[in-house]
Design a protein around this motif. Sequence first.
Motif: not given
Length: 535
Positions: A1-3, A25-28, A32, A42-43, A508, A534
Amino acid sequence: MYDVLIKNGMVADGTGAAAKTLDVACKDGQVYLLESGICAAAKEMIDGSGLWVSPGFIDTHSHGDFPYGRSCNSLAKVSQGITTHLGGQCGLSAFPLCQERMEEVADAIGLSNYPERPLREHTSFAKYRDYMKTISAAENVGFFVGHETLRQSAMGAAQREPSQEEMKDMMEMLKEALLNGAFGMSTGLAYPPGAYAKKEELYRLCKVLKKYGGIYATHMRDEGRHIVDSVKEVIWLGKETGCQVHISHLKVCGLKNFGLSGEILKMLDQAARDGVQISADAYPYTASGTQLIFCLPPDLMDGGIEKALTLIDSRKGREVVRERLEHDDGFDNIYQSCGSFEKMIVAACAVTKDAIGQSVAQWGKAHGYEGFDAFFELLLQNKGEVGAMFEEISEEDMRRILQDSRVMIGSDGAIDSPSDGGHPRTFGTFPRSIALFTRDERLVPLEEMVRRMTSLPAKTFQIEGKGLLADGMDADITIFDPKEIRDQATILEPCKVSCGIDTVLVGGKIVFRHGALTGEKPGSVITKGERRNHE
């Protein structure tokens, strides 16, 4: 799951390539890119329909390092879409402070206005950098070491050449800063004591920059009558030392010099053909801005501002200063560039608050002072603390410079609190650049303007992980409406937030949304050539 997932936005990736509809998309803390229509969880979801999504803007010329962490300063940056700014400009940095002159130098460079900053942590860039990492802010910041601070720490404010030992001290302090991640050295050659430096002093410091990969960023010696000679000096330093050179807030000042921008840009073209690594930044305003006291000849401030104020407190002193301002063109003479006190607008002051928004001439007339006496009285009554805007730049030159593909955007702005006043550029530079040049006058394609706000500065200054929207890059993102974007700041309302910047993310995390800070503070101190960690 993405943020975070930004759906259906028009993505300008920072390269200048044509924008296209993608999901981001943003994660950590990383980016992406996804093809639109792919089902992803995503959250937090952001609907980017009708909006443009770009890398976070990079402010190449900021004075926001001193008030870094103060909410108004963060708002000034991220409300424009700025996620990273480079401070320590125009020769002024908060480091290094020598033990022997610590209080003296802190007073001279304005650091004493920040009593929360422990001076003992400013004796080297390494100590200052580590201290600044403890400060929470919405945006990222990087640092140049200021030549004026180096000079003051090594030899005080003396109007002379440095001794061999003093020169060695400056070179060693510069070396330490570069080895610990400073982006380079800045100069403010129109201001004392930086104005006292001769070419040989700058040459020796630029050799250190070349050796350790630093950039020479300069507020040139003269942006008015002697601007061509000033540009020649910058090119000479780049050519003779081999170091990378950068002209801060490139502009042409003074009615008699209008139109010189074409010649200057040709000089930069030739320098590049000759192998000089040269770049520049600019802002989209026809009024410059600095402290009113810097209208005085630099040599009259040898010994400090108090000495200059004492001089203009006497009739004889005023006659001397008036004669110099009217007839001396041997320095960057702002009075001659403006042509009258009607063109000098008070933007901020410590005491005479009624002057804000008025020209020096208007304020003087209201208080029974004519011309030069109004100028002198404003300085005296405010103990030299008067910020001003100077109407001295032509629309033609401003447009020609900002259409040049090598020119980046720099706000030249910082602010401590909403009550400070100041130049509208502090809150308006980036939205104004997009609105004026890409939408209203269609002088620069929007993708190209985004490139000059993102990947170009990231590449020029070696800011790792930023400036592009691509898989694995830092999730610093600006989401804006190109139809609605515009600046709203004015001289009477310099802190008015611009329209059209919808959402801004740093690492992010959403730091700005729908006109306000969110309270998130993921910003970090960045260093030259190093990527943020990160988690």
